[in-house]
Scaffold this motif. Structure first.
Motif, PDB file in Angstrom:
ATOM      1  N   HIS A  86       0.838  -1.206   0.000  1.00  0.00           N
ATOM      2  CA  HIS A  86       0.000   0.000   0.000  1.00  0.00           C
ATOM      3  C   HIS A  86       0.875   1.259   0.000  1.00  0.00           C
ATOM      4  N   PRO A  87       1.476   1.582  -1.143  1.00  0.00           N
ATOM      5  CA  PRO A  87       2.385   2.730  -1.192  1.00  0.00           C
ATOM      6  C   PRO A  87       1.723   4.072  -0.907  1.00  0.00           C
ATOM      7  N   ARG A  88       0.406   4.169  -1.035  1.00  0.00           N
ATOM      8  CA  ARG A  88      -0.293   5.427  -0.751  1.00  0.00           C
ATOM      9  C   ARG A  88      -0.522   5.636   0.750  1.00  0.00           C
ATOM     10  N   VAL A  89      -0.296   4.599   1.542  1.00  0.00           N
ATOM     11  CA  VAL A  89      -0.518   4.681   2.985  1.00  0.00           C
ATOM     12  C   VAL A  89       0.779   5.083   3.678  1.00  0.00           C
ATOM     13  N   ASP A  90       0.670   5.969   4.640  1.00  0.00           N
ATOM     14  CA  ASP A  90       1.807   6.405   5.457  1.00  0.00           C
ATOM     15  C   ASP A  90       2.004   5.365   6.557  1.00  0.00           C
ATOM     16  N   VAL A  91       2.829   4.361   6.273  1.00  0.00           N
ATOM     17  CA  VAL A  91       3.056   3.259   7.211  1.00  0.00           C
ATOM     18  C   VAL A  91       4.260   3.577   8.082  1.00  0.00           C
ATOM     19  N   VAL A  92       4.097   3.423   9.381  1.00  0.00           N
ATOM     20  CA  VAL A  92       5.211   3.653  10.294  1.00  0.00           C
ATOM     21  C   VAL A  92       5.331   2.478  11.251  1.00  0.00           C
ATOM     22  N   HIS A  93       6.570   2.007  11.414  1.00  0.00           N
ATOM     23  CA  HIS A  93       6.851   0.938  12.375  1.00  0.00           C
ATOM     24  C   HIS A  93       7.055   1.604  13.731  1.00  0.00           C
ATOM     25  N   ALA A  94       6.038   1.551  14.586  1.00  0.00           N
ATOM     26  CA  ALA A  94       6.096   2.245  15.871  1.00  0.00           C
ATOM     27  C   ALA A  94       5.059   1.673  16.818  1.00  0.00           C
ATOM     28  N   ASP A  95       5.163   2.071  18.077  1.00  0.00           N
ATOM     29  CA  ASP A  95       4.230   1.690  19.120  1.00  0.00           C
ATOM     30  C   ASP A  95       3.019   2.625  19.060  1.00  0.00           C
ATOM     31  N   ALA A  96       1.820   2.078  19.166  1.00  0.00           N
ATOM     32  CA  ALA A  96       0.600   2.890  19.125  1.00  0.00           C
ATOM     33  C   ALA A  96       0.563   3.932  20.241  1.00  0.00           C
ATOM     34  N   ALA A  97       1.268   3.671  21.337  1.00  0.00           N
ATOM     35  CA  ALA A  97       1.285   4.615  22.454  1.00  0.00           C
ATOM     36  C   ALA A  97       1.975   5.923  22.095  1.00  0.00           C
ATOM     37  N   THR A  98       2.734   5.946  21.007  1.00  0.00           N
ATOM     38  CA  THR A  98       3.441   7.161  20.581  1.00  0.00           C
ATOM     39  C   THR A  98       2.654   7.938  19.529  1.00  0.00           C
ATOM     40  N   LEU A  99       1.375   7.656  19.401  1.00  0.00           N
ATOM     41  CA  LEU A  99       0.569   8.266  18.337  1.00  0.00           C
ATOM     42  C   LEU A  99       0.639   9.790  18.341  1.00  0.00           C
ATOM     43  N   GLY A 100       0.546  10.402  19.498  1.00  0.00           N
ATOM     44  CA  GLY A 100       0.610  11.860  19.564  1.00  0.00           C
ATOM     45  C   GLY A 100       1.896  12.399  18.967  1.00  0.00           C
ATOM     46  N   ASP A 101       3.025  11.767  19.292  1.00  0.00           N
ATOM     47  CA  ASP A 101       4.317  12.187  18.748  1.00  0.00           C
ATOM     48  C   ASP A 101       4.380  11.974  17.240  1.00  0.00           C
ATOM     49  N   LEU A 102       3.812  10.871  16.776  1.00  0.00           N
ATOM     50  CA  LEU A 102       3.829  10.583  15.340  1.00  0.00           C
ATOM     51  C   LEU A 102       3.061  11.646  14.556  1.00  0.00           C
ATOM     52  N   LEU A 118      -5.831  -3.627  17.352  1.00  0.00           N
ATOM     53  CA  LEU A 118      -4.990  -4.100  18.449  1.00  0.00           C
ATOM     54  C   LEU A 118      -5.709  -5.149  19.306  1.00  0.00           C
ATOM     55  N   PRO A 119      -4.957  -6.088  19.874  1.00  0.00           N
ATOM     56  CA  PRO A 119      -5.551  -7.137  20.724  1.00  0.00           C
ATOM     57  C   PRO A 119      -5.746  -6.648  22.156  1.00  0.00           C
ATOM     58  N   TRP A 120      -6.741  -5.794  22.369  1.00  0.00           N
ATOM     59  CA  TRP A 120      -6.919  -5.134  23.665  1.00  0.00           C
ATOM     60  C   TRP A 120      -7.038  -6.115  24.831  1.00  0.00           C
ATOM     61  N   ALA A 121      -7.751  -7.213  24.647  1.00  0.00           N
ATOM     62  CA  ALA A 121      -7.950  -8.163  25.748  1.00  0.00           C
ATOM     63  C   ALA A 121      -6.666  -8.903  26.107  1.00  0.00           C
ATOM     64  N   ALA A 122      -5.676  -8.848  25.242  1.00  0.00           N
ATOM     65  CA  ALA A 122      -4.395  -9.502  25.526  1.00  0.00           C
ATOM     66  C   ALA A 122      -3.397  -8.539  26.170  1.00  0.00           C
ATOM     67  N   LEU A 123      -3.787  -7.262  26.286  1.00  0.00           N
ATOM     68  CA  LEU A 123      -2.870  -6.262  26.835  1.00  0.00           C
ATOM     69  C   LEU A 123      -3.076  -6.091  28.338  1.00  0.00           C
ATOM     70  N   PRO A 124      -1.993  -5.883  29.091  1.00  0.00           N
ATOM     71  CA  PRO A 124      -2.137  -5.596  30.524  1.00  0.00           C
ATOM     72  C   PRO A 124      -2.778  -4.220  30.726  1.00  0.00           C
ATOM     73  N   GLN A 125      -3.261  -3.976  31.921  1.00  0.00           N
ATOM     74  CA  GLN A 125      -4.017  -2.758  32.209  1.00  0.00           C
ATOM     75  C   GLN A 125      -3.250  -1.483  31.882  1.00  0.00           C
ATOM     76  N   ASP A 126      -1.968  -1.434  32.237  1.00  0.00           N
ATOM     77  CA  ASP A 126      -1.216  -0.208  31.988  1.00  0.00           C
ATOM     78  C   ASP A 126      -1.076   0.075  30.502  1.00  0.00           C
ATOM     79  N   ARG A 127      -0.920  -0.971  29.695  1.00  0.00           N
ATOM     80  CA  ARG A 127      -0.805  -0.778  28.238  1.00  0.00           C
ATOM     81  C   ARG A 127      -2.142  -0.334  27.652  1.00  0.00           C
ATOM     82  N   SER A 129      -4.423   1.419  29.108  1.00  0.00           N
ATOM     83  CA  SER A 129      -4.622   2.816  29.501  1.00  0.00           C
ATOM     84  C   SER A 129      -3.734   3.768  28.715  1.00  0.00           C
ATOM     85  N   VAL A 130      -2.458   3.428  28.574  1.00  0.00           N
ATOM     86  CA  VAL A 130      -1.512   4.308  27.880  1.00  0.00           C
ATOM     87  C   VAL A 130      -1.896   4.477  26.413  1.00  0.00           C
ATOM     88  N   ILE A 131      -2.239   3.378  25.750  1.00  0.00           N
ATOM     89  CA  ILE A 131      -2.590   3.464  24.331  1.00  0.00           C
ATOM     90  C   ILE A 131      -3.919   4.194  24.146  1.00  0.00           C
TER      91      ILE A 131
END
Length: 198
Positions: A86-102, A118-127, A129-131
C-alpha cells in the motif's frame, strides 16, 4: 488471502501477545469497523495494528485517494509488507502509544477517525490505559474511535476492564452486532466524542 493467512499465523506463533489472533479479520467485520471512514472531504484516518492490511484495504477504498491514512504497526514484518502493498498509505513501524508524537512529527492535525486492530484483551491494564490515552489525545473533538472485541473474550477481566475504559474516555460507546461469521466471532465498538482526560 492464503498468503495473508499464513503470514498472520506465523506472526501469531512468534508474537502472540502483539499479534493477538491467528487469522486476519473477515469481510463483514472489516466492513463494520471501517464504516466510520467518511466518503467525503479529506479526513485524517489513523489505523493502529493493521497487521497484513485487511482493514487497510477497506479504508483505502473508502478514502478513494482523499485525505491522509496513517498506519501504525509495531511488528516490523507486518509494517514492511504493508508499506510494499500500500504505497499510498503512510506506514510507520512504531508503538501505538506514541501516536501523539507521530502526528506531531508529521505536522498532522487531530485525527477524524482512529481504527484499531490491536488485541486489547491480551494487553495488561497499563498498556490499555496508555494506548487509549494516546488515542483520545489524538482525536478531534468530533472524532470517532472504532475497535473490535472477540465475543468469547467479553467475560474476561481484561475485556471488561477495556470496555470500562472506553466508557470513561468517550461520551458515547455503542456496541455493534456480533459478526458470527468471523473467525472467531467478534463485534465492533463505536466510540464518539472523546472526553477530556483527567
Amino acid at each position: 488471502m492464503i498468503s495473508d493467512r499464513s503470514t498472520f499465523l506465523s506472526q501469531f506463533i512468534r508474537h502472540p501477545l502483539t499479534t493477538g489472533a491467528a487469522l486476519p479479520s473477515g469481510s463483514t467485520l472489516t466492513r463494520d469497523i471501517t464504516a466510520t471512514v467518511p466518503r467525503r472531504g479529506h479526513p485524517l484516518v489513523v489505523e493502529l495494528g493493521p497487521g497484513t492490511g485487511v482493514f487497510t484495504e477497506a479504508i483505502q477504498q473508502r478514502l478513494a485517494g482523499r485525505g491522509h491514512h496513517l498506519a501504525v504497526e509495531v511488528n516490523p514484518s507486518f509494517a514492511t509488507g504493508l508499506a510494499r502493498r500500500h504505497p499510498r498509505v503512510d506506514v510507520v513501524h512504531a508503538d501505538a502509544a506514541t501516536l501523539g508524537d507521530l502526528l506531531a512529527q508529521r505536522r498532522l492535525a487531530a485525527a477524524d477517525v482512529v481504527i484499531s486492530g490491536l488485541p486489547w484483551a491480551a494487553l495488561p491494564q497499563d498498556r490499555q490505559s496508555v494506548i487509549l490515552d494516546a488515542v483520545v489525545g489524538s482525536l478531534d473533538a468530533g472524532g470517532v474511535f472504532t475497535t473490535f472485541a472477540y465475543r468469547h473474550a467479553l467475560p474476561t477481566p481484561p475485556a471488561r476492564r477495556f470496555h470500562r475504559l472506553l466508557t470513561e474516555a468517550f461520551d458515547e460507546v455503542t456496541v455493534g452486532r456480533t459478526v458470527w461469521a468471523n473467525m472467531p466471532p467478534a463485534l465492533v465498538y463505536h466510540c464518539r466524542r472523546p472526553l477530556p482526560r483527567p
